[in-house]
Design a protein around this motif. Structure first.
Motif, mmCIF file in Angstrom:
data_model
loop_
_atom_site.group_PDB
_atom_site.id
_atom_site.type_symbol
_atom_site.label_atom_id
_atom_site.label_comp_id
_atom_site.label_asym_id
_atom_site.label_seq_id
_atom_site.Cartn_x
_atom_site.Cartn_y
_atom_site.Cartn_z
ATOM 1 N N TRP A 126 0.849 -1.195 0.000
ATOM 2 C CA TRP A 126 0.000 0.000 0.000
ATOM 3 C C TRP A 126 0.882 1.241 0.000
ATOM 4 O O TRP A 126 1.919 1.266 0.679
ATOM 5 N N VAL A 127 0.445 2.271 -0.710
ATOM 6 C CA VAL A 127 1.139 3.560 -0.693
ATOM 7 C C VAL A 127 0.099 4.658 -0.501
ATOM 8 O O VAL A 127 -0.965 4.636 -1.131
ATOM 9 N N ALA A 128 0.380 5.597 0.389
ATOM 10 C CA ALA A 128 -0.526 6.709 0.658
ATOM 11 C C ALA A 128 0.231 8.025 0.562
ATOM 12 O O ALA A 128 1.397 8.112 0.967
ATOM 13 N N GLY A 129 -0.445 9.037 0.033
ATOM 14 C CA GLY A 129 0.172 10.344 -0.121
ATOM 15 C C GLY A 129 -0.513 11.390 0.732
ATOM 16 O O GLY A 129 -1.736 11.375 0.892
ATOM 17 N N SER A 130 0.279 12.305 1.272
ATOM 18 C CA SER A 130 -0.254 13.352 2.129
ATOM 19 C C SER A 130 0.473 14.658 1.888
ATOM 20 O O SER A 130 1.378 14.744 1.060
ATOM 21 N N GLU A 131 0.087 15.661 2.656
ATOM 22 C CA GLU A 131 0.751 16.950 2.567
ATOM 23 C C GLU A 131 2.158 16.900 3.165
ATOM 24 O O GLU A 131 2.933 17.848 3.010
ATOM 25 N N TYR A 176 9.279 8.815 -8.408
ATOM 26 C CA TYR A 176 9.084 7.464 -8.908
ATOM 27 C C TYR A 176 9.837 6.470 -8.025
ATOM 28 O O TYR A 176 10.792 6.818 -7.327
ATOM 29 N N SER A 177 9.367 5.210 -8.064
ATOM 30 C CA SER A 177 9.930 4.181 -7.194
ATOM 31 C C SER A 177 9.702 2.810 -7.811
ATOM 32 O O SER A 177 8.684 2.580 -8.473
ATOM 33 N N THR A 178 10.619 1.887 -7.558
ATOM 34 C CA THR A 178 10.441 0.512 -8.030
ATOM 35 C C THR A 178 9.848 -0.398 -6.962
ATOM 36 O O THR A 178 9.364 -1.479 -7.275
ATOM 37 N N ASP A 179 9.865 0.052 -5.693
ATOM 38 C CA ASP A 179 9.354 -0.791 -4.612
ATOM 39 C C ASP A 179 8.270 -0.136 -3.771
ATOM 40 O O ASP A 179 7.707 -0.773 -2.872
ATOM 41 N N GLY A 180 7.942 1.145 -4.013
ATOM 42 C CA GLY A 180 6.933 1.854 -3.241
ATOM 43 C C GLY A 180 7.426 2.356 -1.900
ATOM 44 O O GLY A 180 6.673 2.987 -1.157
ATOM 45 N N LYS A 181 8.677 2.075 -1.580
ATOM 46 C CA LYS A 181 9.240 2.477 -0.292
ATOM 47 C C LYS A 181 10.305 3.561 -0.453
ATOM 48 O O LYS A 181 10.339 4.525 0.312
ATOM 49 N N ASN A 182 11.183 3.366 -1.417
ATOM 50 C CA ASN A 182 12.279 4.300 -1.658
ATOM 51 C C ASN A 182 12.018 5.045 -2.968
ATOM 52 O O ASN A 182 11.880 4.429 -4.024
ATOM 53 N N TRP A 183 11.964 6.370 -2.865
ATOM 54 C CA TRP A 183 11.529 7.179 -3.988
ATOM 55 C C TRP A 183 12.646 8.090 -4.495
ATOM 56 O O TRP A 183 13.507 8.523 -3.736
ATOM 57 N N THR A 184 12.591 8.377 -5.796
ATOM 58 C CA THR A 184 13.543 9.265 -6.449
ATOM 59 C C THR A 184 12.806 10.449 -7.050
ATOM 60 O O THR A 184 11.728 10.282 -7.647
ATOM 61 N N TYR A 185 13.370 11.623 -6.872
ATOM 62 C CA TYR A 185 12.745 12.839 -7.403
ATOM 63 C C TYR A 185 12.924 12.907 -8.911
ATOM 64 O O TYR A 185 14.029 12.725 -9.422
ATOM 65 N N GLY A 186 11.817 13.138 -9.626
ATOM 66 C CA GLY A 186 11.869 13.179 -11.087
ATOM 67 C C GLY A 186 12.040 14.568 -11.654
ATOM 68 O O GLY A 186 13.030 14.878 -12.292
ATOM 69 N N ASN A 187 11.059 15.447 -11.415
ATOM 70 C CA ASN A 187 11.165 16.833 -11.866
ATOM 71 C C ASN A 187 10.224 17.703 -11.055
ATOM 72 O O ASN A 187 9.511 17.229 -10.191
#
Length: 201
Positions: A126-131, A176-187
């Motif tokens: 599961w992935v959730a987004g917030s402020e 973006y992320s390949t595992d939903g846990k560790n994310w990389t900034y795109g633009n």
């Protein structure tokens, strides 16, 4: 109308006006107001024979037919999105995240604060987004904050082709992320929605 969803031969829509509530339709053309005739509704979802709707400030409602609704045990809060997967319901709120095994009785997760706007489930996570950034969970009940924090107003999350993407306001940008846990900034572009089809985003 803030939300609309189709399931089991029925359309259900949640109105943006405080005096309009929930509506339903069998053809998407002619609509009938349900027994909930007031309140703003931001989210509607259907799965496994149950409808769940999240209101702007009056909590969560559920229905077995999409026409007659009952109030859940959560009677306050602004619920922004609802999702069902892997045997559990999860919803986002202006004060954290909630979960339910039946869509009727809800329990607060370990995240009890923060304005959450989006939820998605795929590939066992599961992935959730917030402020305040992005969070992830294996069971939908216990959540961990990812490496995306600070003021990162995430409005949309999507998974396809072995890739997670998340975006929001112009200050947030794209991750973006390949595992939903560790994310990389795109633009730095503000992105509010995603979709993937035919090998293209």
């Amino acid at each position: 109308f803030n939300s609309v969803y189709y399931g089991d031969g029925l359309w259900v829509a949640g109105c943006a006006n405080s005096d309009a509530g929930l509506w339903h339709s069998t053809d998407g053309k002619s609509w009938t107001q349900s027994n909930v005739t007031s309140g703003r509704f931001n989210s509607v979802y259907y799965s496994k024979g149950l409808w769940v709707a999240g209101s702007d400030n009056n909590g969560l409602y559920y229905s077995t037919d999409g026409e007659t609704w009952s109030r859940s045990n959560i009677t306050s809060g602004n619920f922004t999105s609802i999702y069902y997967a892997d045997g559990i319901w999860v919803t986002s709120c202006d004060n954290g995240l909630y979960y339910s095994v039946d869509g009727k009785t809800w329990t607060r997760s370990n995240i009890t604060s923060g304005y959450f706007t989006s939820i998605y489930y795929a590939n066992g996570i599961w992935v959730a987004g917030s402020e305040t950034g992005l969070y992830y969970s294996i069971d939908g009940k216990n959540w961990t904050k990812s490496n995306v924090g600070g003021y990162s107003y995430i409005k949309s999350i999507y998974y396809a082709n072995n890739l997670w993407v998340a975006g929001g306001s112009s200050e947030t940008g794209l991750y973006y992320s390949t595992d939903g846990k560790n994310w990389t900034y795109g633009n730095s572009c503000g992105i509010n929605s995603f979709y993937y089809a035919s090998d293209i985003w």
